[in-house]
Design a protein around this motif. Structure first.
Motif, PDB file in Angstrom:
ATOM      1  N   LEU A   1      25.316 -24.495  11.100  1.00 37.40           N
ATOM      2  CA  LEU A   1      26.371 -25.496  11.228  1.00 37.40           C
ATOM      3  C   LEU A   1      26.408 -26.098  12.638  1.00 37.40           C
ATOM      4  N   GLY A   2      26.301 -25.245  13.649  1.00 38.42           N
ATOM      5  CA  GLY A   2      26.300 -25.729  15.026  1.00 38.42           C
ATOM      6  C   GLY A   2      25.080 -26.579  15.323  1.00 38.42           C
ATOM      7  N   GLY A   3      23.936 -26.190  14.744  1.00 36.51           N
ATOM      8  CA  GLY A   3      22.716 -26.958  14.951  1.00 36.51           C
ATOM      9  C   GLY A   3      22.808 -28.354  14.363  1.00 36.51           C
ATOM     10  N   MET A   4      23.429 -28.471  13.199  1.00 35.82           N
ATOM     11  CA  MET A   4      23.618 -29.799  12.599  1.00 35.82           C
ATOM     12  C   MET A   4      24.530 -30.653  13.468  1.00 35.82           C
ATOM     13  N   LEU A   5      25.590 -30.048  14.004  1.00 34.39           N
ATOM     14  CA  LEU A   5      26.484 -30.787  14.906  1.00 34.39           C
ATOM     15  C   LEU A   5      25.738 -31.215  16.170  1.00 34.39           C
ATOM     16  N   PHE A   6      24.860 -30.349  16.666  1.00 28.78           N
ATOM     17  CA  PHE A   6      24.060 -30.675  17.852  1.00 28.78           C
ATOM     18  C   PHE A   6      23.149 -31.874  17.572  1.00 28.78           C
ATOM     19  N   LEU A   7      22.485 -31.869  16.425  1.00 25.12           N
ATOM     20  CA  LEU A   7      21.604 -32.981  16.053  1.00 25.12           C
ATOM     21  C   LEU A   7      22.402 -34.280  15.917  1.00 25.12           C
TER      22      LEU A   7
END
Length: 252
Positions: free
Chosen positions: A66-72
């Motif tokens: 989830l955090g990685g998607m927000l980062f992208l």
């Protein structure tokens, strides 16, 4: 405080804006940690370390995904976001602050709920020592990097400090409690994010920045979120998506 003292209040304003944008990446942790802490407390009280390990690894994968998607979403839309912002050109200098702080937050997420596990265990006193380490390290690195690199130095000092702090804490849980959060799932998630980033890098839109953000965000979510769901990398994310899909279907 150190950025203001060593550079200027204006630089601190630019840094703060970039930092607040990057903090969005840790939203999954803010949602997961309060929910899982009572369950961990009960497991540790019952000496059920297998259940603790399972929650540890599931939290790591879910937070990272989830955090990685927000980062992208944040990083690949950052230029358009500055275009949309009032006086955004004044904050462009903070672009790489967003990148570095975002990576720091993402590294924190991949370690799952190690803070909660350590706090609830008999080794809770280590948290105080690690916090002292974090403070001293942050002060020293800020003092070294800010005069030389400006607000990028502040962000880089934060990245290193949080990285060292989380690594020490994760290793401590590993040594003291014989558990770590890593499995092949994190590697799969990382691979999906890298592939998504490469694809998005070569897609360009010549449209209004607001429309550009919407289009690019849709593609990012479709590729990364769709892959994570289809390959069932995070059981918690699949359950969450299925729950909302059923809710929407019932509403119709």
């Amino acid at each position: 405080v150190m950025t203001t003292a060593l550079i200027s209040a204006g630089a601190t304003g630019v840094y703060s804006t970039g930092m607040f944008m990057a903090v969005m990446i840790e939203l999954p942790r803010r949602a997961i940690a309060p929910t899982i802490t009572p369950l961990l407390s009960k497991d540790i009280e019952n000496n059920d370390w297998e259940s603790v390990l399972l929650k540890y690894r599931l939290s790591s994968v879910s937070q990272f995904a989830l955090g990685g998607m927000l980062f992208l979403l944040l990083w690949f839309n950052i230029d358009s976001i500055f275009e949309i912002m009032p006086n955004g050109h004044k904050f462009v200098e903070g672009k790489y602050v967003v990148l570095l702080i975002g990576l720091a937050k993402l590294y924190d997420l991949v370690w799952g709920v190690n803070t909660e596990i350590l706090t609830l265990s008999k080794h809770f006193r280590w948290n105080a020592l690690l916090m002292v380490l974090l403070i001293v390290l942050a002060l020293v690195l800020n003092w070294l990097f800010i005069p030389k690199y400006g607000i990028i130095g502040t962000a880089f000092a934060t990245l290193i400090s949080i990285g060292v702090y989380n690594t020490f804490r994760g290793v401590l849980v590993w040594v003291k409690l014989k558990m770590h959060p890593f499995s092949r799932s994190q590697f799969y998630v990382l691979t999906i994010f890298v592939v998504t980033g490469i694809i998005i890098k070569f897609i360009h839109f010549d449209v209004n920045p607001i429309i550009e953000v919407v289009l690019r965000s849709g593609i990012i979510l479709l590729i990364s979120g769709g892959s994570i769901y289809v390959f069932k990398i995070s059981p918690d994310i699949n359950k969450m998506v299925d729950k909302y899909v059923r809710f929407i279907i019932k509403k119709k």
